[in-house]
Design an enzyme around this catalytic site. Sequence first.
Site, PDB file in Angstrom:
ATOM      1  CG  ASN A  52      13.342   3.749  35.999  1.00 43.63           C
ATOM      2  OD1 ASN A  52      12.134   3.906  35.908  1.00 43.63           O
ATOM      3  ND2 ASN A  52      13.966   3.744  37.162  1.00 43.63           N
ATOM      4  CD  GLU A  89      15.900   0.225  39.315  1.00 44.02           C
ATOM      5  OE1 GLU A  89      15.625  -0.575  40.235  1.00 44.02           O
ATOM      6  OE2 GLU A  89      16.220   1.416  39.501  1.00 44.02           O
ATOM      7  CB  CYS A 146      17.891   5.883  31.949  1.00 42.36           C
ATOM      8  SG  CYS A 146      19.256   5.853  33.110  1.00 42.36           S
ATOM      9  CD  GLU A 201      16.288  10.097  31.149  1.00 40.59           C
ATOM     10  OE1 GLU A 201      16.155   8.910  31.504  1.00 40.59           O
ATOM     11  OE2 GLU A 201      16.722  10.983  31.891  1.00 40.59           O
ATOM     12  CB  CYS A 252      22.314   9.498  34.123  1.00 41.25           C
ATOM     13  SG  CYS A 252      22.275   8.330  32.754  1.00 41.25           S
ATOM     14  CB  CYS A 302      20.402   9.577  29.482  1.00 43.88           C
ATOM     15  SG  CYS A 302      19.713   7.996  30.015  1.00 43.88           S
TER      16      CYS A 302
END
Length: 125
Positions: free
Chosen positions: A42, A44, A53, A55, A85, A88
């Site tokens: 991830n 940010e 993210c 993934e 999430c 994703c």
Amino acid sequence: MNDKELFLKSREAAKNSYAPFSNFNVGAALLAKSGTVYTGVNVENSSLGGTICAERTAFTKAISEGEREFDAIAISGNGGEAWPCGICRQFMYEFAPDLIVITGDDEEHLDKMTLRELLPHGFKL
Ligand code: THU
């Protein structure tokens, strides 16, 4: 590449996570049908909304290298299991509705489900 090996790769990848806002470090290891594993973390952003993210990082790396078929993805977070999430799930469904998704508290306690189970009736044009 078995589930445990893939999960351990996701955990190794998580060391490169950039998560100064949530402190939730996530790593992903995506196994393409070619046999190549693409890792992701991830990343940010101060805008928060610009965060990506682990993934999607892994998938974006793989797709941009020409991969189109995938078998499995392992995900590890620093707070136990890390199921993908909603964004994703949809992102991955585009390429691999039958993807095996693996996560767990640690490599001895893994859980897995298919993406179809995680995203029933997923959207695809
Ligand atoms: N995150 C992931 O990388 N993957 C998931 O499946 C869930 C959430 C990240 C995004 C953000 O950096 C942090 O975890 C907290 O939401």
